[in-house]
Design an enzyme around this catalytic site. Structure first.
Site, PDB file in Angstrom:
ATOM      1  N   TYR A 111       0.860  -1.192   0.000  1.00  0.00           N
ATOM      2  CA  TYR A 111       0.000   0.000   0.000  1.00  0.00           C
ATOM      3  C   TYR A 111       0.895   1.242   0.000  1.00  0.00           C
ATOM      4  O   TYR A 111       1.934   1.280   0.660  1.00  0.00           O
ATOM      5  CB  TYR A 111      -0.900  -0.040   1.224  1.00  0.00           C
ATOM      6  CG  TYR A 111      -1.629   1.246   1.518  1.00  0.00           C
ATOM      7  CD1 TYR A 111      -2.407   1.875   0.542  1.00  0.00           C
ATOM      8  CD2 TYR A 111      -1.553   1.839   2.772  1.00  0.00           C
ATOM      9  CE1 TYR A 111      -3.075   3.060   0.811  1.00  0.00           C
ATOM     10  CE2 TYR A 111      -2.220   3.016   3.058  1.00  0.00           C
ATOM     11  CZ  TYR A 111      -2.980   3.632   2.072  1.00  0.00           C
ATOM     12  OH  TYR A 111      -3.630   4.808   2.343  1.00  0.00           O
ATOM     13  N   ASP A 185       0.092  -8.063   6.610  1.00  0.00           N
ATOM     14  CA  ASP A 185      -1.109  -7.239   6.491  1.00  0.00           C
ATOM     15  C   ASP A 185      -2.188  -8.110   5.872  1.00  0.00           C
ATOM     16  O   ASP A 185      -2.085  -8.530   4.716  1.00  0.00           O
ATOM     17  CB  ASP A 185      -0.813  -6.019   5.611  1.00  0.00           C
ATOM     18  CG  ASP A 185      -1.986  -5.048   5.529  1.00  0.00           C
ATOM     19  OD1 ASP A 185      -3.153  -5.492   5.614  1.00  0.00           O
ATOM     20  OD2 ASP A 185      -1.741  -3.838   5.375  1.00  0.00           O
ATOM     21  N   LYS A 210     -11.686  -1.127   6.238  1.00  0.00           N
ATOM     22  CA  LYS A 210     -12.108  -1.842   5.049  1.00  0.00           C
ATOM     23  C   LYS A 210     -13.166  -2.896   5.393  1.00  0.00           C
ATOM     24  O   LYS A 210     -14.219  -2.567   5.928  1.00  0.00           O
ATOM     25  CB  LYS A 210     -10.888  -2.452   4.368  1.00  0.00           C
ATOM     26  CG  LYS A 210      -9.693  -1.494   4.241  1.00  0.00           C
ATOM     27  CD  LYS A 210     -10.015  -0.177   3.559  1.00  0.00           C
ATOM     28  CE  LYS A 210      -8.794   0.625   3.135  1.00  0.00           C
ATOM     29  NZ  LYS A 210      -7.974   1.173   4.218  1.00  0.00           N
TER      30      LYS A 210
END
Length: 396
Positions: A111, A185, A210
């Site tokens: 990310y 993650d 999320k």
């Protein structure tokens, strides 16, 4: 009983405590910054860790405590820590694990904000970083050093859906040095699809913004692992370094969202699978990145470590970046917005949005095409999602 129950039962009942005063079914929101002591002795004992109990919401809160217990159960962790964002969870964990003179190995595909934190910021404080392809055994083995404190990766990775073999990485790292923390993650998968701790990881992080919350109205994150590690991260990384404390109202909303996590994930996965097949056969699509497709490089590994293949898709449009931007600009039902895991379908252009911190050279090294489109497939009727894309493709 709950610990041996099915996932849905754990998500609904795990970690709950009964409201002894009023019998509330839903966990109340303890909207208080501080908590009263019965005596100075009790306050001193709580600060010293001799007596359990709440002191100050920066260090713990009853509403958040129930949420942390529930997440720990879902991730099969000894403990969990809630933070005010996914980046708060990541930075709190890594600031606690690492120090000047230590070394981090991370996968190249991350990310954008995680990439920037590792490349541009933590290295300013004497922590060294090596970026490598952690799906390549030789690269991982070559990157490890005696001063390595953590190995960090995402799987599936943002935004290319790259799959890392969790069990293989954990074994290689711990064979080299069992003290190195393997940090995964798990945002894209959620504990419903993958449980990295069972596969050998030491710590799991999430952006709870999320799928775990799932409704686009909360910013939050989690760190999961062994009790000792989580206590260290709570008292050092969170309490005294980042201060990224989640509020009790946000904890309440995530508790509500978790009740439908498995139902939502089933629909996300089903819709994404159908959309991936649609895109894979579309004459205006160059390439589709989805681990459920047999030609995806990580398909076999994904089958081994994921219950289903997730709700995220990436693809390249023929005609490159300009064609991709035209496609996104003409969608109507799907929302042009970053984030993911919401009930709505969200589309974005990683190179200019979520991954804008990558240089063109870093994008190339991470195999992130400039024209890549990322889709978080929502819960709408799949026919309506596909019709929206078909109408937009027609304008290319």
């Amino acid at each position: 009983m709950v610990n041996n129950a099915g996932f849905a039962t754990k998500a609904i009942h795990g970690g709950n405590i009964r409201d002894a005063q009023y019998g509330s079914l839903a966990m109340p929101i303890y909207q208080s910054s501080t908590f009263c002591f019965d005596s100075c002795e009790q306050g001193g004992n709580r600060f010293a860790g001799i007596e359990p109990g709440y002191i100050y919401t920066r260090a713990g809160n009853p509403t958040t405590g129930v949420l942390e217990n529930k997440i720990a159960i879902l991730e099969d962790a000894e403990a969990a820590l809630a933070c005010s964002s996914g980046m708060g969870a990541i930075t709190s964990a890594l600031w606690t694990i690492c120090a000047a003179g230590k070394h981090i190995v991370a996968d190249r595909t991350l990310y954008g904000c995680t990439f920037s934190f590792l490349v541009n910021h933590i290295t300013r404080f004497g922590v060294e970083l090596t970026l490598a392809d952690l799906s390549n055994r030789q690269e991982l083995e070559s990157a490890l050093r005696p001063d390595t404190a953590a190995v960090y990766f995402e799987t599936p990775a943002n935004p290319t859906l790259k799959i890392i073999d969790i069990e293989a990485v954990a074994q290689i790292v711990h064979d080299y040095n069992p003290k190195i923390k393997v940090v995964a993650d798990n945002t894209f998968s959620t504990p419903y699809l993958t449980q990295p701790l069972k596969l050998g990881c030491d710590i799991v992080v999430h952006s709870a913004t999320k799928y775990l919350n799932g409704h686009g109205d909360v910013i939050a994150g989690f760190v999961c692992g062994k009790t000792g590690d989580i206590n260290d991260i709570r008292m050092s990384g969170l309490k005294e370094m980042t201060g990224c404390v989640i509020g009790p109202f946000e904890s309440f909303l995530i508790l509500r969202g978790l009740k439908t996590l498995d139902i939502r994930m089933d629909r996300h996965c089903s819709n994404a699978s159908k959309m991936a097949e649609y895109l894979d056969g579309h004459p205006k699509v160059e390439k589709v990145y989805y681990p459920g497709l047999e030609h995806h490089a990580g398909h076999e590994t994904a089958k081994k470590q994921m219950l289903k293949f997730g709700g995220m898709i990436a693809f390249e449009v023929k005609g490159g970046r300009k064609a991709g931007e035209t496609l996104l600009n003409n969608l109507e039902t799907c929302a042009l917005a970053v984030s993911l895991g919401d009930v709505e379908t969200l589309v974005e252009h990683p190179a200019s949005m979520t991954h804008h911190s990558y240089t063109p050279e870093a994008l190339a090294e991470a195999c992130i095409p400039e024209g890549l489109v990322r889709v978080s497939v929502g819960l709408e009727s799949i026919d309506d999602i596909l019709l929206d894309f078909e109408k937009s493709f027609a304008k290319l």
